[in-house]
Design a protein around this motif. Structure first.
Motif, PDB file in Angstrom:
ATOM      1  N   ARG A 114       0.849  -1.199   0.000  1.00 57.00           N
ATOM      2  CA  ARG A 114       0.000   0.000   0.000  1.00 57.00           C
ATOM      3  C   ARG A 114       0.880   1.244   0.000  1.00 57.00           C
ATOM      4  O   ARG A 114       1.993   1.217   0.525  1.00 57.00           O
ATOM      5  N   ASP A 115       0.385   2.319  -0.579  1.00 56.97           N
ATOM      6  CA  ASP A 115       1.196   3.532  -0.706  1.00 56.97           C
ATOM      7  C   ASP A 115       1.627   4.072   0.651  1.00 56.97           C
ATOM      8  O   ASP A 115       1.145   3.658   1.696  1.00 56.97           O
ATOM      9  N   ARG A 116       2.543   5.019   0.593  1.00 52.06           N
ATOM     10  CA  ARG A 116       3.244   5.465   1.808  1.00 52.06           C
ATOM     11  C   ARG A 116       2.328   6.092   2.849  1.00 52.06           C
ATOM     12  O   ARG A 116       2.534   5.917   4.045  1.00 52.06           O
ATOM     13  N   VAL A 117       1.335   6.865   2.409  1.00 50.27           N
ATOM     14  CA  VAL A 117       0.567   7.655   3.382  1.00 50.27           C
ATOM     15  C   VAL A 117      -0.873   7.184   3.563  1.00 50.27           C
ATOM     16  O   VAL A 117      -1.569   7.690   4.452  1.00 50.27           O
ATOM     17  N   GLY A 118      -1.329   6.254   2.731  1.00 55.19           N
ATOM     18  CA  GLY A 118      -2.673   5.715   2.922  1.00 55.19           C
ATOM     19  C   GLY A 118      -3.752   6.348   2.064  1.00 55.19           C
ATOM     20  O   GLY A 118      -4.893   6.490   2.504  1.00 55.19           O
ATOM     21  N   ILE A 119      -3.383   6.697   0.834  1.00 53.85           N
ATOM     22  CA  ILE A 119      -4.378   7.287  -0.069  1.00 53.85           C
ATOM     23  C   ILE A 119      -5.323   6.203  -0.593  1.00 53.85           C
ATOM     24  O   ILE A 119      -6.531   6.389  -0.663  1.00 53.85           O
ATOM     25  N   VAL A 120      -4.749   5.073  -0.962  1.00 47.47           N
ATOM     26  CA  VAL A 120      -5.536   3.997  -1.572  1.00 47.47           C
ATOM     27  C   VAL A 120      -5.753   2.889  -0.533  1.00 47.47           C
ATOM     28  O   VAL A 120      -4.806   2.472   0.134  1.00 47.47           O
ATOM     29  N   PRO A 121      -6.985   2.431  -0.377  1.00 47.25           N
ATOM     30  CA  PRO A 121      -7.266   1.442   0.680  1.00 47.25           C
ATOM     31  C   PRO A 121      -6.942   0.006   0.270  1.00 47.25           C
ATOM     32  O   PRO A 121      -6.925  -0.323  -0.921  1.00 47.25           O
ATOM     33  N   LEU A 122      -6.698  -0.822   1.270  1.00 46.22           N
ATOM     34  CA  LEU A 122      -6.525  -2.263   1.038  1.00 46.22           C
ATOM     35  C   LEU A 122      -6.790  -2.998   2.354  1.00 46.22           C
ATOM     36  O   LEU A 122      -6.186  -2.683   3.380  1.00 46.22           O
ATOM     37  N   PHE A 123      -7.698  -3.955   2.290  1.00 42.48           N
ATOM     38  CA  PHE A 123      -8.114  -4.686   3.496  1.00 42.48           C
ATOM     39  C   PHE A 123      -7.897  -6.187   3.289  1.00 42.48           C
ATOM     40  O   PHE A 123      -7.895  -6.665   2.155  1.00 42.48           O
ATOM     41  N   TYR A 124      -7.766  -6.914   4.405  1.00 40.43           N
ATOM     42  CA  TYR A 124      -7.597  -8.360   4.280  1.00 40.43           C
ATOM     43  C   TYR A 124      -8.126  -9.063   5.523  1.00 40.43           C
ATOM     44  O   TYR A 124      -8.298  -8.454   6.588  1.00 40.43           O
ATOM     45  N   THR A 125      -8.355 -10.343   5.348  1.00 42.36           N
ATOM     46  CA  THR A 125      -8.696 -11.191   6.496  1.00 42.36           C
ATOM     47  C   THR A 125      -8.227 -12.609   6.199  1.00 42.36           C
ATOM     48  O   THR A 125      -7.962 -12.966   5.039  1.00 42.36           O
ATOM     49  N   TYR A 126      -8.076 -13.390   7.239  1.00 48.83           N
ATOM     50  CA  TYR A 126      -7.810 -14.822   7.078  1.00 48.83           C
ATOM     51  C   TYR A 126      -9.082 -15.559   7.456  1.00 48.83           C
ATOM     52  O   TYR A 126      -9.673 -15.293   8.504  1.00 48.83           O
ATOM     53  N   HIS A 127      -9.505 -16.466   6.590  1.00 48.68           N
ATOM     54  CA  HIS A 127     -10.778 -17.150   6.842  1.00 48.68           C
ATOM     55  C   HIS A 127     -10.701 -18.554   6.238  1.00 48.68           C
ATOM     56  O   HIS A 127     -10.464 -18.712   5.038  1.00 48.68           O
ATOM     57  N   GLU A 128     -10.877 -19.538   7.086  1.00 49.87           N
ATOM     58  CA  GLU A 128     -10.895 -20.951   6.673  1.00 49.87           C
ATOM     59  C   GLU A 128      -9.710 -21.288   5.769  1.00 49.87           C
ATOM     60  O   GLU A 128      -9.873 -21.838   4.671  1.00 49.87           O
ATOM     61  N   GLY A 129      -8.528 -20.942   6.223  1.00 48.83           N
ATOM     62  CA  GLY A 129      -7.308 -21.332   5.507  1.00 48.83           C
ATOM     63  C   GLY A 129      -7.012 -20.517   4.269  1.00 48.83           C
ATOM     64  O   GLY A 129      -6.212 -20.927   3.429  1.00 48.83           O
ATOM     65  N   ARG A 130      -7.670 -19.374   4.136  1.00 47.56           N
ATOM     66  CA  ARG A 130      -7.426 -18.528   2.964  1.00 47.56           C
ATOM     67  C   ARG A 130      -7.145 -17.090   3.396  1.00 47.56           C
ATOM     68  O   ARG A 130      -7.679 -16.622   4.398  1.00 47.56           O
ATOM     69  N   PRO A 159      -4.985   9.293   7.558  1.00 51.18           N
ATOM     70  CA  PRO A 159      -5.305   8.056   6.829  1.00 51.18           C
ATOM     71  C   PRO A 159      -6.593   7.411   7.313  1.00 51.18           C
ATOM     72  O   PRO A 159      -7.297   6.769   6.541  1.00 51.18           O
ATOM     73  N   GLY A 160      -6.910   7.582   8.620  1.00 54.19           N
ATOM     74  CA  GLY A 160      -8.046   6.863   9.195  1.00 54.19           C
ATOM     75  C   GLY A 160      -9.390   7.491   8.914  1.00 54.19           C
ATOM     76  O   GLY A 160     -10.422   6.844   9.007  1.00 54.19           O
ATOM     77  N   TYR A 161      -9.378   8.780   8.557  1.00 52.58           N
ATOM     78  CA  TYR A 161     -10.658   9.445   8.292  1.00 52.58           C
ATOM     79  C   TYR A 161     -10.600  10.303   7.021  1.00 52.58           C
ATOM     80  O   TYR A 161     -11.358  10.104   6.083  1.00 52.58           O
ATOM     81  N   LEU A 162      -9.657  11.253   6.991  1.00 52.39           N
ATOM     82  CA  LEU A 162      -9.670  12.234   5.892  1.00 52.39           C
ATOM     83  C   LEU A 162      -9.438  11.588   4.533  1.00 52.39           C
ATOM     84  O   LEU A 162     -10.109  11.913   3.558  1.00 52.39           O
ATOM     85  N   LEU A 163      -8.451  10.683   4.453  1.00 51.91           N
ATOM     86  CA  LEU A 163      -8.135  10.097   3.150  1.00 51.91           C
ATOM     87  C   LEU A 163      -9.066   8.951   2.780  1.00 51.91           C
ATOM     88  O   LEU A 163      -9.158   8.589   1.606  1.00 51.91           O
ATOM     89  N   CYS A 164      -9.734   8.358   3.762  1.00 52.66           N
ATOM     90  CA  CYS A 164     -10.628   7.243   3.411  1.00 52.66           C
ATOM     91  C   CYS A 164     -12.096   7.667   3.494  1.00 52.66           C
ATOM     92  O   CYS A 164     -12.719   7.903   2.457  1.00 52.66           O
ATOM     93  N   SER A 165     -12.633   7.821   4.720  1.00 51.72           N
ATOM     94  CA  SER A 165     -14.065   8.122   4.833  1.00 51.72           C
ATOM     95  C   SER A 165     -14.435   9.408   4.096  1.00 51.72           C
ATOM     96  O   SER A 165     -15.487   9.499   3.476  1.00 51.72           O
ATOM     97  N   GLN A 166     -13.562  10.406   4.189  1.00 52.07           N
ATOM     98  CA  GLN A 166     -13.879  11.680   3.546  1.00 52.07           C
ATOM     99  C   GLN A 166     -13.186  11.813   2.192  1.00 52.07           C
ATOM    100  O   GLN A 166     -13.480  12.709   1.421  1.00 52.07           O
TER     101      GLN A 166
END
Lengths: 82, 650
Positions: free
Chosen positions: B139-155, B495-502
């Motif tokens: 992910r970029d240095r400051v958090g402009i573009v989002p990326l999420f992940y999880t582990y679920h049932e071996g994946r 990153p937690g509000y201004l660049l994502c939610s707003q």
């Protein structure tokens, strides 16, 4: 007593968001309870000005006048005295 | 921007199904309405929804290297791709498209995991190395573009937005009470937490690899400030001014690279005005600007916008935003934020990107980031004043300077010191604490937690502050207090509000890409070595930026008092005094719904709503609490109550 009752209701309902009378003693400091933010003071002033037809001067905006039910009652009593 | 998603089976067998990838992509259509692409092979599946901006005909993803041993899906822009392409071609790499995406696979071939250090851009990348069966997420240095992940049932399941992960789980998610506790302190959960239990963000500046069962995370970039006075730049003010100007011109110019027209947001503030002026003076690109006007006079900046329109003869379009508009659109806004928010301010930003889209624009430059990078926020001033006060806490006059910042506070008499002591004196006994600057804000925000339901939060030992403190780098204690507050802002609210939610979410809701020249890492690295007095001279914010932009802007824009971007909060939902609120607000704040969702105390919330209804909730504390409660209720409605309807695999 009517003033005190009204003020207690107002503070409990609007700042503590409860009707539990035990949540607030008349001598409790609003600041110490952490229930008033920086604009909360203005809200309290608007309320007492509107409700009791008084005008709160700049140098009266001090905790000694506004920071507890007892202080508010004393302040309003003084301001509304003939 | 685009949308990316994927699944890796960590056991190696039973790879993802096409049906799953399509379900993920369908949740990301708004991020990429111009086409979908998939890669399915053994244990890996990648999906991409495309918003075509560069190489409109040849840029379909996934993209691969020469022998198809490296595949990539990518959301964002690599602004220095032209220069990188030339270097890579000289090194013998062969390209089959004109895209910025393709430089990623060749850079990886050339430099391995360190490829990311060569990128100047905003990005979330998923790269699959067929030979080693290694997945890289970065992910970029400051958090402009989002990326999420999880582990679920071996994946490992990842996506640009959480809503694309949800269909794969095949069970409704749950709210993380500790994340909500953090959000209702810092405005966002402490990274990598999200409001969804067990779903995480990849933090900004982080690269993560997954090889079989083995996960490795590496921070490849972070905001760094001088630990020693000698490490600040010592050149003359005019030299540094010139350097900043040059950097901003280049950061802006490379962000105009696109095969579609590029527009800009114009708020009328210093940052967006500077940006628009830089584009005007240093580019031949025809420029169209967009802005919001508010019915509420106290929020509206139209006069300043008009000043810039007249100054540069801009082709400008404005959308007018009323209280009713905010109330009406807020419900759908939360579908996009995927999170509780404490202000309604994202909603007008979504209306604004809708305006951009309606004019057939896909890209806008914005001034976001200048306040964090170059020192513009009131919280920096407040911290500076509190530091000054902390040197002599018993002083009868030092705290009076706070009146400069908050004129509505009556602290003109020394008798009122008790008030200021309570509002701003928090932490005054330890001004060197890393979080000193932010304690008053966090304390005010945290008041909203009084509405938490006792049952749901009874087991929660609020550890928000220790969690935040433990996320900070050790060297922060050696930094200048001003730099400490910059770091906190750059790692929490931005990153937690201004660049994502707003930011990203409100732009991408209408398939519009935002670009942020002030967040070019070269600008940040330059600015981080400027002494704080060049950022805030006495209480004059963004001092060096103002000096650099003087010749570009009307004096009134440079000198104007900074107005934070705000939107109507409670008045948006309770328009008629003592009358009913909007239908969905009435329903979601009803005692029945509050009890059924279980997060908040129905009795207390009912009293807050009553106060709001009669127009009595004018303070920040009540506004934040009500917006936070309402948005959490909407969040539950979208993502939990209607999980089956909204996130079917089919």
């Amino acid at each position: 007593m009517a003033v005190k009752k009204k003020l207690r209701e107002y503070i409990l309902e609007n700042y503590l968001f409860t009707d539990d009378q035990t949540a607030l003693n008349n001598a409790d400091s609003f600041l110490d309870l952490g229930i008033i933010d920086s604009t909360g003071i203005m809200e309290v002033i608007f309320f007492i000005e509107e409700e009791y037809g008084i005008s709160v001067e700049d140098d009266e905006m001090i905790p000694e006048n506004l920071d507890s039910i007892d202080n508010l009652v004393a302040f309003i009593t003084k301001k509304t005295a003939p | 921007m685009c949308g990316i998603a994927g699944i890796v089976n960590l056991q190696g067998a039973n790879g993802p199904q096409e049906l799953e990838l399509k379900a993920m992509a369908s949740q990301l259509n708004h991020r990429g309405p111009d086409g979908n692409g998939y890669y399915l092979h053994d244990s890996i599946g990648l999906a991409h929804t495309r918003l075509s901006i560069i190489d409109l005909t040849g840029g379909a993803q996934p993209i691969h290297n020469e022998d198809k041993s490296i595949w990539v899906v990518f959301n964002g822009e690599i602004f220095n791709y032209k220069e990188l392409r030339i270097t890579l071609q000289k090194a013998g790499h062969t390209f089959y498209t004109q895209t910025d995406t393709e430089v990623i696979v060749h850079l990886y071939e050339q430099y391995g995991d360190n490829f990311v250090e060569h990128l100047n851009g905003q990005f979330a990348i998923a790269l699959w190395d067929v030979r080693t069966k290694k997945l890289i997420l970065v992910r970029d240095r400051v958090g402009i573009v989002p990326l999420f992940y999880t582990y679920h049932e071996g994946r490992l399941i990842f996506a640009s937005e959480i809503k694309a992960i949800l269909p794969i789980l095949q069970t409704a998610p749950s709210l993380s009470v500790s994340a909500l506790d953090q959000l209702m302190t810092f405005w966002s959960p402490v990274s990598p937490n999200t409001l969804f239990e067990n779903i995480y963000e990849l933090p900004p500046g982080m690269l993560m690899t997954q090889e079989g069962q083995r996960q490795r995370k590496q921070r490849y970039w972070d905001w760094q400030f001088p630990s020693n006075k000698e490490d600040y730049r010592t050149e003359s003010e005019s030299q540094l001014m010139g350097e900043l100007q040059e950097l901003l011109i280049d950061a802006t110019q490379i962000r105009l690279r696109a095969d579609v027209p590029v527009g800009a947001y114009l708020s009328g503030g210093l940052d967006s005005s500077a940006l628009v002026s830089l584009i005007h003076h240093h580019s031949d690109a025809p420029l169209k600007t967009f802005s919001i006007g508010f019915d509420a006079e106290s929020l509206d900046e139209s006069d300043y916008q008009q000043m810039m329109i007249d100054h540069l003869q801009l082709d400008h379009t404005q959308i007018q935003c009323s209280n009713a508009d905010v109330g009406q659109h807020f419900f759908d806004t939360i579908w996009h934020t995927e999170s509780t928010v404490l202000r309604t301010a994202p909603t007008p930003m979504r209306m604004l990107s809708g305006l951009v889209k309606s004019h057939n624009y896909k890209v806008v430059l914005t001034g976001e980031g200048a306040d964090e990078v170059l020192g513009g926020y009131d919280i920096f001033k407040e911290a500076k004043l509190r530091q000054f006060w902390a040197q002599q806490p018993n002083s009868k006059w030092r705290h009076l300077l706070l009146k400069r910042l908050y004129p509505y506070l009556d602290i003109s008499t020394s008798k009122a010191q008790q008030y200021t002591q309570h509002f701003f004196g928090i932490g005054l006994d330890n001004p060197n604490a890393p979080c000193f600057s932010h304690l008053p804000r966090w304390d005010t925000t945290a008041k909203a937690k009084t509405f938490f339901s006792e049952e749901r939060f009874s087991n929660l030992e609020s550890n928000a502050l220790p969690t935040m403190e433990s996320s900070l780098p050790n060297e922060i204690k050696d930094w200048h207090p001003f730099n400490r507050s910059q770091y906190l802002e750059a790692k929490s609210l931005m990153p937690g509000y201004l660049l994502c939610s707003q930011g990203d979410r409100m732009l991408m809701a209408n398939s519009v890409e935002g670009r942020f020249p002030f967040l070019d890492h070269r600008v940040i690295e330059f600015a981080n070595r400027l002494h704080p007095k060049l950022k805030m001279k006495a209480l004059n914010e963004k001092y060096l930026l103002k000096k650099s932009m003087t010749s570009y802007l009307p004096p009134k824009i440079v000198q104007r008092y900074k107005q934070p971007y705000r939107a109507p909060d409670i008045p948006a939902f309770f328009g008629n005094k003592n009358g009913p609120a909007l239908d969905y607000v009435e329903e979601l704040l009803s005692p029945e719904k509050l009890a059924s969702y279980g997060y908040f105390n129905p009795k207390r919330v009912t009293m807050l709503a009553k106060k709001a209804r009669r127009g009595g909730a004018i303070g920040q504390k009540d506004n934040q609490a009500l917006v936070g409660i309402l948005s959490t209720q909407i969040w539950h409605h979208h993502f939990i109550e209607n999980y089956t309807k909204n996130f079917s695999l089919n």
